[in-house]
Structure formats: C-alpha cells, structure tokens
Design an enzyme around this catalytic site. Sequence first.
Site, PDB file in Angstrom:
ATOM      1  N   ARG A  66       0.861  -1.180   0.000  1.00 53.89           N
ATOM      2  CA  ARG A  66       0.000   0.000   0.000  1.00 53.89           C
ATOM      3  C   ARG A  66       0.897   1.230   0.000  1.00 53.89           C
ATOM      4  O   ARG A  66       1.978   1.233   0.605  1.00 53.89           O
ATOM      5  CB  ARG A  66      -0.919   0.038   1.233  1.00 53.89           C
ATOM      6  CG  ARG A  66      -2.120  -0.894   1.168  1.00 53.89           C
ATOM      7  CD  ARG A  66      -3.122  -0.438   0.122  1.00 53.89           C
ATOM      8  NE  ARG A  66      -4.343  -1.234   0.124  1.00 53.89           N
ATOM      9  CZ  ARG A  66      -4.562  -2.293  -0.628  1.00 53.89           C
ATOM     10  NH1 ARG A  66      -3.590  -2.727  -1.424  1.00 53.89           N
ATOM     11  NH2 ARG A  66      -5.712  -2.938  -0.590  1.00 53.89           N
ATOM     12  N   GLU A  93      -3.793   8.135  -4.910  1.00 51.54           N
ATOM     13  CA  GLU A  93      -4.016   7.518  -6.218  1.00 51.54           C
ATOM     14  C   GLU A  93      -5.279   8.070  -6.859  1.00 51.54           C
ATOM     15  O   GLU A  93      -6.289   8.238  -6.184  1.00 51.54           O
ATOM     16  CB  GLU A  93      -4.111   5.993  -6.056  1.00 51.54           C
ATOM     17  CG  GLU A  93      -2.812   5.366  -5.543  1.00 51.54           C
ATOM     18  CD  GLU A  93      -2.894   3.854  -5.366  1.00 51.54           C
ATOM     19  OE1 GLU A  93      -3.958   3.262  -5.648  1.00 51.54           O
ATOM     20  OE2 GLU A  93      -1.891   3.265  -4.935  1.00 51.54           O
ATOM     21  N   HIS A  96      -1.131   0.741  -9.837  1.00 51.62           N
ATOM     22  CA  HIS A  96      -1.809  -0.162  -8.903  1.00 51.62           C
ATOM     23  C   HIS A  96      -2.473  -1.315  -9.666  1.00 51.62           C
ATOM     24  O   HIS A  96      -3.649  -1.637  -9.448  1.00 51.62           O
ATOM     25  CB  HIS A  96      -2.845   0.589  -8.070  1.00 51.62           C
ATOM     26  CG  HIS A  96      -3.168  -0.106  -6.764  1.00 51.62           C
ATOM     27  ND1 HIS A  96      -3.518   0.576  -5.625  1.00 51.62           N
ATOM     28  CD2 HIS A  96      -3.195  -1.428  -6.431  1.00 51.62           C
ATOM     29  CE1 HIS A  96      -3.748  -0.288  -4.638  1.00 51.62           C
ATOM     30  NE2 HIS A  96      -3.550  -1.508  -5.114  1.00 51.62           N
TER      31      HIS A  96
END
Length: 314
Positions: free
Chosen positions: A225, A254, A273
């Site tokens: 993360r 993000e 991601h």
Amino acid sequence: MKTMLIVHDVVEYRSAIEEVAEGFNVIIEKDQSKWKNYVEEAEVMLGWRKEMNVEEFKNLRFLQSWSAGVDTLPLTELKEKKVFLSTASGVHAYPISETIFGLLLSLTRKIHTYVRNQLEKKWHNSGLSLELHEKTIGIIGMGAIGKETAKIAKAFNMKTLGLRHSGKEEKYVDEMYTTKDLPSFLPHCDYVVITLPLTEDTHGMFGEEQFKQMKNSAFLVNIGRGELVRERELIHALQNAEIAGAGLDVFEQEPLEENSPLWELPNVIVTPHTSGATEYYAKRVVEDIFLPNVKDYLSGKTPSINTVDYEKGY
C-alpha cells in the site's frame, strides 16, 4: 428466503454459487441503483462498494472481500456487528510476484531506460552492468505473495531474507527476521520488496531512517500500500542517490498526482496499482475462497479461508 448479494460481475459462476448457497436468493448486480434494493436483507455478501453504509445492512453476517487488503472497509462497524470478514489474500500471489520480478529485472537490466531510449531512437548502453543472480532479496511480509516471491528468487540463486511479525521460518527463505529487526535486516539487502497490508502498525513504517539503513546500491519495490512508505522521504532518497531506484505500484494518493517527481525520475518505474490484475481473478476469488467459506458459514462454522482478525486489521 435469505439473500446473498454479489456486487461483482461473476454471472458465469451463478450455477456453482447457487448450488452451494441452497436456500439463498443470489443477487449478482454491479449497478448501485439495483443492488441498493437488497442491502437491508443481505446476509452474505461478496464485494463491497465505497457508496455502501454498513448501518443499512440489518442482516449481514458474512462479508467476503474482493481484495486482499481490507483497510478501506469499515472495520470498526463490521466488528461491532460481529460480521465474519474474509479477504481475497492468495489470489494475487502469481500476478504480483510476476510484477515484482518484472520490476526487479527491469531496474537491474535497465529495460525501463531502454524503452525511453527507444522512444527517442537513442542507441546507448546507459551504463548497464548489474545482475540479479546471487544477490540478496529482502521480503517484508511473508504472506502468499512473499512466499511466491521467495520461491521465484531461488530460480535466480538469490539469498532470501524474510521479515514478518512472528519471525516464523518459511520455505525458500534462508533467514527470517522479526519486525523489530528491520534496522539490522535492511543493510543486507540488494533488493527490498514490501508486500505488507496497511494497518496502524505498518502505516508510514518506511521513511528517511529506513532509506539510510539501506545500501546506496539497493532497489525498493512496493506492491503493498502506498501509505506504508512516506513518499516525500522516498523521493528525497531517490533524488539524492541514497538508494539506487524503485519500482512502485502503489502510492499515498491515487491516481499519482501529475506533478509528482516520481513520474520523471530516471531510476523509478511507476505502475498504476495493477500488479494484482489477472485473467483468473474472479475464478480464484469465487472457487478457491468464497465458495469454501460459504460452505463453512452454512454449516455453522467460521469461514476458514483468510478470516480477518479485527484486532490486527488483516
């Protein structure tokens, strides 16, 4: 009739789900305007949406997360409601470990640099010299992803170091460390790979102090993360050659902001991601995790696969 609400597109598995969930009305619906009609009565769920309010779920008893991380879920409220919660941990072991080595090989063999050179029609060796073989990889977090990463590392004859809270030994790992050993763990590593979940204990665990403990020649890969790493301090370390480079799939914010220096640093590879993306995602979640857990739940047992410990946050 009881209700099972599924908010992901798994229509192709409807028959298999209905066979296991006998006595349930199985609702498979991604459209909020439709799934919201079943919120109050849902007893079993697969997936969660940020638009959902846990207080509206009057009958929820078992929630199967679609993702391995559950840090974005309302854990406190789910715990208070005594909801069984399971993660999709393990689904990502193959795709993410492949991404990890894609990043490690690209950074080591300068593939990312050559892609940039190609766009400019530039023929230059760019100082290529490093090899991955026989180097030391340090894997922080020894879940399914960490284990698969250690296994693959052995194909490159790498020395494998692992770090986990318990320090319990693991196959394919030469030396295990505990969390408190991080300062003595980092100086040995040529590559540091973070595969941890985000919890209160792991938030911001990687910053200036840790980068100074790493070798100047070491590379960092984070697929856990973004909040595990203090991004401003990472940028400083990269800009000042405190570490050699980084492969990053996750970020504090993000999408990554357009003005972030990470986009243009020559020693950084950015992926959006996507390290867990795979053609087999739904199959693995439904067949390998959700259906066995539903069987446990319907037989009066606690779902046995990837059950979340609310105290630990994973």
